[in-house]
Design a protein around this motif. Structure first.
Motif, PDB file in Angstrom:
ATOM      1  N   ASN A  89       0.812  -1.241   0.000  1.00 33.67           N
ATOM      2  CA  ASN A  89       0.000   0.000   0.000  1.00 33.67           C
ATOM      3  C   ASN A  89       0.831   1.271   0.000  1.00 33.67           C
ATOM      4  O   ASN A  89       0.504   2.236  -0.696  1.00 33.67           O
ATOM      5  N   SER A  90       1.938   1.261   0.746  1.00 32.42           N
ATOM      6  CA  SER A  90       2.671   2.536   0.829  1.00 32.42           C
ATOM      7  C   SER A  90       3.757   2.625  -0.237  1.00 32.42           C
ATOM      8  O   SER A  90       4.543   3.568  -0.238  1.00 32.42           O
ATOM      9  N   GLY A  91       3.814   1.646  -1.141  1.00 34.80           N
ATOM     10  CA  GLY A  91       4.712   1.840  -2.291  1.00 34.80           C
ATOM     11  C   GLY A  91       5.779   0.769  -2.431  1.00 34.80           C
ATOM     12  O   GLY A  91       5.762  -0.269  -1.757  1.00 34.80           O
ATOM     13  N   VAL A  92       6.730   1.049  -3.295  1.00 37.44           N
ATOM     14  CA  VAL A  92       7.733   0.065  -3.729  1.00 37.44           C
ATOM     15  C   VAL A  92       8.560  -0.447  -2.565  1.00 37.44           C
ATOM     16  O   VAL A  92       8.803  -1.650  -2.432  1.00 37.44           O
ATOM     17  N   THR A  93       8.999   0.456  -1.679  1.00 33.45           N
ATOM     18  CA  THR A  93       9.867   0.027  -0.558  1.00 33.45           C
ATOM     19  C   THR A  93       9.147  -1.002   0.316  1.00 33.45           C
ATOM     20  O   THR A  93       9.713  -2.018   0.711  1.00 33.45           O
ATOM     21  N   GLU A  94       7.869  -0.746   0.560  1.00 33.97           N
ATOM     22  CA  GLU A  94       7.109  -1.690   1.377  1.00 33.97           C
ATOM     23  C   GLU A  94       7.027  -3.037   0.675  1.00 33.97           C
ATOM     24  O   GLU A  94       7.208  -4.095   1.288  1.00 33.97           O
ATOM     25  N   GLN A  95       6.792  -3.017  -0.641  1.00 31.78           N
ATOM     26  CA  GLN A  95       6.692  -4.290  -1.364  1.00 31.78           C
ATOM     27  C   GLN A  95       8.046  -5.019  -1.364  1.00 31.78           C
ATOM     28  O   GLN A  95       8.106  -6.243  -1.219  1.00 31.78           O
ATOM     29  N   GLN A  96       9.139  -4.272  -1.503  1.00 28.95           N
ATOM     30  CA  GLN A  96      10.464  -4.905  -1.427  1.00 28.95           C
ATOM     31  C   GLN A  96      10.656  -5.590  -0.072  1.00 28.95           C
ATOM     32  O   GLN A  96      11.088  -6.755   0.009  1.00 28.95           O
ATOM     33  N   ASN A  97      10.278  -4.889   0.999  1.00 28.98           N
ATOM     34  CA  ASN A  97      10.437  -5.459   2.353  1.00 28.98           C
ATOM     35  C   ASN A  97       9.546  -6.685   2.552  1.00 28.98           C
ATOM     36  O   ASN A  97       9.945  -7.666   3.194  1.00 28.98           O
ATOM     37  N   GLN A  98       8.355  -6.635   1.974  1.00 29.84           N
ATOM     38  CA  GLN A  98       7.432  -7.773   2.112  1.00 29.84           C
ATOM     39  C   GLN A  98       8.011  -9.018   1.430  1.00 29.84           C
ATOM     40  O   GLN A  98       7.944 -10.124   1.971  1.00 29.84           O
ATOM     41  N   ILE A  99       8.577  -8.823   0.247  1.00 33.88           N
ATOM     42  CA  ILE A  99       9.157  -9.966  -0.472  1.00 33.88           C
ATOM     43  C   ILE A  99      10.347 -10.528   0.298  1.00 33.88           C
ATOM     44  O   ILE A  99      10.493 -11.748   0.463  1.00 33.88           O
ATOM     45  N   GLU A 100      11.176  -9.642   0.847  1.00 34.54           N
ATOM     46  CA  GLU A 100      12.312 -10.104   1.675  1.00 34.54           C
ATOM     47  C   GLU A 100      11.815 -10.947   2.840  1.00 34.54           C
ATOM     48  O   GLU A 100      12.326 -12.030   3.127  1.00 34.54           O
ATOM     49  N   ALA A 101      10.749 -10.490   3.476  1.00 33.19           N
ATOM     50  CA  ALA A 101      10.210 -11.219   4.638  1.00 33.19           C
ATOM     51  C   ALA A 101       9.636 -12.569   4.208  1.00 33.19           C
ATOM     52  O   ALA A 101       9.792 -13.579   4.904  1.00 33.19           O
ATOM     53  N   MET A 102       9.009 -12.605   3.041  1.00 33.86           N
ATOM     54  CA  MET A 102       8.457 -13.885   2.541  1.00 33.86           C
ATOM     55  C   MET A 102       9.590 -14.891   2.317  1.00 33.86           C
ATOM     56  O   MET A 102       9.465 -16.071   2.629  1.00 33.86           O
ATOM     57  N   VAL A 103      10.710 -14.397   1.798  1.00 32.99           N
ATOM     58  CA  VAL A 103      11.874 -15.271   1.589  1.00 32.99           C
ATOM     59  C   VAL A 103      12.380 -15.782   2.932  1.00 32.99           C
ATOM     60  O   VAL A 103      12.619 -16.979   3.115  1.00 32.99           O
ATOM     61  N   GLU A 104      12.488 -14.868   3.895  1.00 32.53           N
ATOM     62  CA  GLU A 104      12.971 -15.267   5.232  1.00 32.53           C
ATOM     63  C   GLU A 104      12.044 -16.301   5.882  1.00 32.53           C
ATOM     64  O   GLU A 104      12.476 -17.138   6.661  1.00 32.53           O
ATOM     65  N   GLN A 105      10.764 -16.230   5.519  1.00 34.57           N
ATOM     66  CA  GLN A 105       9.806 -17.190   6.098  1.00 34.57           C
ATOM     67  C   GLN A 105       9.748 -18.483   5.290  1.00 34.57           C
ATOM     68  O   GLN A 105       8.872 -19.317   5.479  1.00 34.57           O
TER      69      GLN A 105
END
Ligand code: GAL
Length: 373
Positions: A89-105
């Motif tokens: 929702n808040s833009g590209v940086t948030e989506q980048q962080n979400q993908i990183e977290a999905m990888v970590e999980q």
């Protein structure tokens, strides 16, 4: 018979041409995040039952994205996976962080509806290094090898259908040419916006060249007509400026190429506020308000891209990977992302006008069956 999501997933899993899109064996993944799930007893699975599946969605710029969130959560759970479905929702940086977290999980597959397909290379390369499969959903991921497949409606064909509908609507509603038109394109960070625009211009440019169509404002390049963030207010503001600058007096605006429904409705507000007759205007996404407008004879056309089919095809691809099969692919030429041609599964978009709306939406749980008016 209404299509149910599980039924669609089973249907979509019956693949046509299939090419290997690399999929790691997550049951003995040693690179990167470990997967704490255990494979179903007695069956060879490349992705264990209960595996985490990441779905990174962009922003709710149209109803299809809102529906996709619910369909991915329901469909992935029904298929025995653990979904993580998030909007940036808040833009590209948030989506980048979400993908990183999905990888970590330990996500076994990451499905990406990119806000900006050119800014996810680092995160998706990390996903690949962890052994995950990366699927670009609806919007192509650009300038990286780290994408295994692209699943979308054929978005160049969307543009071709829009350009064709505009010409058809002008002939039906505005008599003989020549016609005054304006062009609107989608957000420049959305990888789809260029195929939409190029598909439409493949139809319209020859008619501009032969004088059938005149873009009165002279704004004909993608850069001039793109709408940042797919924001309705940006399209309305630009149309206000064009109308006040180039359509004084009784100069008519006969047609507008709009890439989706939200921008079409915004442009219609600007035209009405300028005191001009309703132009022939295209759209996309079969949004509820626009379908009503089409049935009432105002907006001329939209595009039906049944989100249930797109989500089902994506989940069926994940099920195929789980069973150590290939991701179904039916196109290996069209979608070059800047560093590779991404194997794709393309679904066929449908043009919808007042003439065929009832038939097209007959089995749609939200839009059909259409009642007159
Ligand atoms: C595009 C999508 C379109 C429309 C647009 C605005 O990527 O393919 O159907 O939804 O985003 O949200």
């Amino acid at each position: 018979m209404r299509k149910t999501l599980p039924g669609l997933i089973a249907l979509a899993a019956v693949s046509t041409l299939a090419l290997t899109a690399c999929s790691s064996d997550r049951t003995d993944n040693t690179a990167g995040a470990t997967n704490t799930n255990t494979a179903a007893a007695g069956s060879e699975l490349c992705i264990p039952v209960g595996a985490t599946i990441g779905v990174a969605l962009p922003q709710k710029t149209s109803e299809n994205w809102v529906l996709a969130e619910q369909l991915f959560n329901d469909g992935l759970t029904a298929a025995g996976f653990e979904p993580i479905v998030q909007f940036g929702n808040s833009g590209v940086t948030e989506q980048q962080n979400q993908i990183e977290a999905m990888v970590e999980q330990g996500a076994a597959v990451i499905v990406v509806g990119a806000i900006d397909g050119s800014q996810l290379g680092t995160q998706l390369e990390a996903a690949k290094a962890s052994g995950a499969t990366v699927i670009a959903y609806d919007r192509l991921v650009k300038n990286t090898e780290a994408v295994d497949a692209y699943i979308a409606f054929d978005n160049y064909q969307v543009g071709v259908l829009q350009g064709t509908a505009l010409l058809q609507g002008l002939a039906e509603r505005k008599g003989d040419g020549p016609y005054n038109i304006e062009l609107i394109a989608g957000s420049s960070d959305d990888a789809n916006s260029i195929p939409f625009f190029e598909g439409a211009m493949s139809i319209l440019q020859p008619k501009i060249d032969d004088g059938t169509l005149t873009v009165v404002s002279g704004q004909t390049t993608f850069e001039q007509v793109a709408t940042q963030g797919w924001k309705a207010e940006n399209a309305q503001k630009r149309m206000d400026t064009v109308l006040s600058g180039f359509y004084s007096g009784d100069t008519a605006i006969d047609g507008i190429l709009s890439p989706n429904d939200t921008l079409a409705r915004a442009a219609l507000v600007a035209v009405a506020q300028a005191g001009k007759d309703t132009p022939v205007i295209t759209g996309q996404d079969s949004e509820v308000e626009s379908v009503k407008s089409i049935v009432a004879g105002e907006q001329y056309s939209t595009i039906y891209k049944d989100t249930r089919d797109l989500v089902a095809q994506t989940i069926a691809s994940i099920v195929a990977l789980q069973n150590c099969d290939e991701i179904p692919i039916n196109d290996t030429e069209q979608y070059n992302n800047g560093v590779k041609v991404v194997p794709a599964y393309l679904l066929e978009p449908k043009i919808v006008t007042q003439a065929n709306a009832a038939e097209v939406y007959a089995n749609d749980p939200t839009l059909g069956p259409l009642t007159a008016g």
